[in-house]
Design an enzyme around this catalytic site. Structure first.
Site, PDB file in Angstrom:
ATOM      1  N   TYR A  39      -2.254  -3.423 -11.419  1.00 54.23           N
ATOM      2  CA  TYR A  39      -2.014  -2.965 -10.049  1.00 54.23           C
ATOM      3  C   TYR A  39      -0.606  -2.380  -9.920  1.00 54.23           C
ATOM      4  O   TYR A  39      -0.421  -1.279  -9.380  1.00 54.23           O
ATOM      5  CB  TYR A  39      -2.215  -4.144  -9.085  1.00 54.23           C
ATOM      6  N   LYS A  43       0.403   1.470  -8.958  1.00 54.56           N
ATOM      7  CA  LYS A  43       1.196   1.767  -7.753  1.00 54.56           C
ATOM      8  C   LYS A  43       2.476   2.519  -8.128  1.00 54.56           C
ATOM      9  O   LYS A  43       2.917   3.416  -7.391  1.00 54.56           O
ATOM     10  CB  LYS A  43       1.526   0.477  -6.986  1.00 54.56           C
TER      11      LYS A  43
HETATM   12  N1  LIG Z   1      -1.870  -6.428   0.771  1.00 49.86           N
HETATM   13  C1  LIG Z   1      -0.668  -6.725   0.257  1.00 49.86           C
HETATM   14  O1  LIG Z   1      -0.276  -7.878   0.095  1.00 49.86           O
HETATM   15  C2  LIG Z   1       0.281  -5.594  -0.093  1.00 49.86           C
HETATM   16  C3  LIG Z   1       1.544  -5.910  -0.615  1.00 49.86           C
HETATM   17  C4  LIG Z   1       2.415  -4.871  -0.927  1.00 49.86           C
HETATM   18  C5  LIG Z   1       2.030  -3.557  -0.725  1.00 49.86           C
HETATM   19  N2  LIG Z   1       0.792  -3.276  -0.241  1.00 49.86           N
HETATM   20  C6  LIG Z   1       0.411  -1.874  -0.042  1.00 49.86           C
HETATM   21  O2  LIG Z   1       0.327  -1.652   1.359  1.00 49.86           O
HETATM   22  C7  LIG Z   1      -0.657  -0.647   1.624  1.00 49.86           C
HETATM   23  C8  LIG Z   1      -1.617  -1.149   2.691  1.00 49.86           C
HETATM   24  O3  LIG Z   1      -2.241  -2.331   2.194  1.00 49.86           O
HETATM   25  P1  LIG Z   1      -3.399  -3.062   3.002  1.00 49.86           P
HETATM   26  O4  LIG Z   1      -3.283  -4.525   2.687  1.00 49.86           O
HETATM   27  O5  LIG Z   1      -3.422  -2.595   4.427  1.00 49.86           O
HETATM   28  O6  LIG Z   1      -4.672  -2.493   2.231  1.00 49.86           O
HETATM   29  P2  LIG Z   1      -6.205  -2.787   2.539  1.00 49.86           P
HETATM   30  O7  LIG Z   1      -6.345  -3.734   3.684  1.00 49.86           O
HETATM   31  O8  LIG Z   1      -6.848  -3.125   1.225  1.00 49.86           O
HETATM   32  O9  LIG Z   1      -6.731  -1.362   3.042  1.00 49.86           O
HETATM   33  C9  LIG Z   1      -6.887  -0.280   2.199  1.00 49.86           C
HETATM   34  C10 LIG Z   1      -7.917   0.613   2.814  1.00 49.86           C
HETATM   35  O10 LIG Z   1      -8.072   1.766   1.963  1.00 49.86           O
HETATM   36  C11 LIG Z   1      -9.442   2.034   1.838  1.00 49.86           C
HETATM   37  N3  LIG Z   1      -9.738   2.841   0.669  1.00 49.86           N
HETATM   38  C12 LIG Z   1     -10.003   2.436  -0.602  1.00 49.86           C
HETATM   39  N4  LIG Z   1     -10.286   3.485  -1.380  1.00 49.86           N
HETATM   40  C13 LIG Z   1     -10.184   4.594  -0.598  1.00 49.86           C
HETATM   41  C14 LIG Z   1     -10.374   5.970  -0.829  1.00 49.86           C
HETATM   42  N5  LIG Z   1     -10.741   6.431  -2.032  1.00 49.86           N
HETATM   43  N6  LIG Z   1     -10.194   6.826   0.195  1.00 49.86           N
HETATM   44  C15 LIG Z   1      -9.849   6.372   1.411  1.00 49.86           C
HETATM   45  N7  LIG Z   1      -9.671   5.081   1.702  1.00 49.86           N
HETATM   46  C16 LIG Z   1      -9.834   4.182   0.696  1.00 49.86           C
HETATM   47  C17 LIG Z   1     -10.053   0.645   1.759  1.00 49.86           C
HETATM   48  O11 LIG Z   1     -11.439   0.670   1.935  1.00 49.86           O
HETATM   49  P3  LIG Z   1     -12.331  -0.484   1.212  1.00 49.86           P
HETATM   50  O12 LIG Z   1     -11.921  -1.767   1.818  1.00 49.86           O
HETATM   51  O13 LIG Z   1     -13.733  -0.063   1.544  1.00 49.86           O
HETATM   52  O14 LIG Z   1     -12.003  -0.396  -0.260  1.00 49.86           O
HETATM   53  C18 LIG Z   1      -9.312  -0.036   2.899  1.00 49.86           C
HETATM   54  O15 LIG Z   1      -9.895   0.220   4.155  1.00 49.86           O
HETATM   55  C19 LIG Z   1      -1.302  -0.331   0.279  1.00 49.86           C
HETATM   56  O16 LIG Z   1      -0.702   0.810  -0.261  1.00 49.86           O
HETATM   57  C20 LIG Z   1      -0.963  -1.519  -0.597  1.00 49.86           C
HETATM   58  O17 LIG Z   1      -0.919  -1.187  -1.962  1.00 49.86           O
HETATM   59  C21 LIG Z   1      -0.080  -4.267   0.102  1.00 49.86           C
END
Ligand SMILES: NC(=O)c1ccc[n+]([C@@H]2O[C@H](COP(=O)([O-])OP(=O)(O)OC[C@H]3O[C@@H](n4cnc5c(N)ncnc54)[C@H](OP(=O)(O)O)[C@@H]3O)[C@@H](O)[C@H]2O)c1
Length: 285
Positions: free
Chosen positions: A126, A130
């Site tokens: 991951y 990223k």
């Molecule tokens: N969660 C954490 O703890 C964390 C920590 C540090 C950084 N981040 C970063 O913060 C950002 C937001 O995270 P989050 O937790 O809000 O993520 P999330 O809840 O997993 O949401 C990601 C969204 O992107 C959608 N998606 C996946 N593949 C796609 C595609 N090909 N085209 C369009 N949409 C797509 C997903 O749909 P599906 O659910 O259907 O796949 C989901 O609705 C991300 O960049 C993540 O890497 C997250």
């Protein structure tokens, strides 16, 4: 200003939707994979031609950290290749790309909060994908803000706060690691920071990298105890070591981010992590 939000059904995307009414000057275009699959270069180009967004907030990602270990190809497609697609389209339409990255780009061996200029060294699939996404933004976008964040939770989707509440109600005792230290980030606070910086960021050119989490420092054990206490649940939280809770993907054991740069440049105030956990729990109640 017309703002495209990709992956808008995830945690961060949903928190942007909630805040949208506080930003009447922004016209939001919400999409997720069904409306705009960011891995599809032609679909993105066509979307930009039809809608001409002036800014894009890329909330789409492959966030299943452990699954990425066995499916790095898909993780890379969404976290890196698709980001290249967005960066190229954003550049050709002179739009600002706000892209979200992660503390997992670091190896976690530091003991001081990570600066934007610190050496990256991802330890997981991951993290590698990223970091490749950040590199794609740097290479192909003309105007972008990359924000690394950590330990994201919100009122939406699956996250640590909701998991602790669920298991805390079901069980008398939970074991949580205390040798991984970082800072929880409330997606609502991050969403607000993004929306507040866009009007200035859109006037600039070039690529800027920032760190954003809530203020303070905690272990997952502290985080769990705080969630359980604030939720009024009776459950014993036991501190354990990472080696006693093995997972497929290695986690950085220290990933506190230094937020000085974003605070200084954009004059934003960042809430203390416990205050934000309180807000989230009140909303969940
Ligand atoms: N969660 C954490 O703890 C964390 C920590 C540090 C950084 N981040 C970063 O913060 C950002 C937001 O995270 P989050 O937790 O809000 O993520 P999330 O809840 O997993 O949401 C990601 C969204 O992107 C959608 N998606 C996946 N593949 C796609 C595609 N090909 N085209 C369009 N949409 C797509 C997903 O749909 P599906 O659910 O259907 O796949 C989901 O609705 C991300 O960049 C993540 O890497 C997250």
């Amino acid at each position: 200003m017309r703002i495209l939000v990709t992956g808008s059904k995830g945690q961060l995307g949903n928190e942007i939707r909630v805040l949208a009414e506080d930003y009447p000057d922004f016209d939001f275009l919400y999409t997720d994979v069904d409306e705009l699959d960011i891995t599809d270069r032609q679909m993105i180009e066509a979307y930009f031609v039809d809608n001409k967004p002036q800014a894009i907030i890329n909330c789409a990602a492959f966030t299943a950290v452990d699954r990425a270990e066995t499916d790095e190809i898909t993780a890379n497609l969404i976290n890196a290749k698709a980001v290249e697609n967005l960066a190229k389209s954003a550049a050709s339409f002179d739009a600002l790309l706000v892209h979200i990255s992660t503390d997992y780009v670091f190896d976690g061996k530091s003991y001081l909060p990570y600066d934007e200029s610190d050496k990256t060294n991802p330890q997981s699939a991951y993290g590698r994908t990223k970091l490749a996404g950040e590199e794609a933004v740097t290479q192909y976008a003309s105007k972008a803000v990359i924000i690394r964040t950590s330990w994201l939770y919100s009122a939406f989707g699956n996250n640590f706060v909701k998991t602790m509440i669920k298991y805390g109600i079901e069980r008398n005792e939970l074991s949580v690691v205390y040798d991984q230290v970082g800072t929880p980030t409330y997606a609502k606070d991050l969403a607000k920071a993004i929306l507040d910086i866009i009007p200035s960021a859109v006037q600039k050119s070039g690529i800027d990298l920032f760190h954003y989490s809530n203020e303070g420092v905690a272990s997952w054990y502290d985080f769990a105890r705080t969630v359980i206490a604030l939720s009024g649940i009776s459950c014993d939280i036991k501190p354990i070591l990472t080696k006693d809770y093995p997972l497929p993907a290695p986690r950085p054991c220290f990933s506190v981010l230094n937020k000085s740069k974003i605070k200084e440049i954009y004059k934003i105030k960042i809430p203390y992590w416990i205050d934000s956990v309180k807000d989230c729990i009140q909303r969940l109640e």
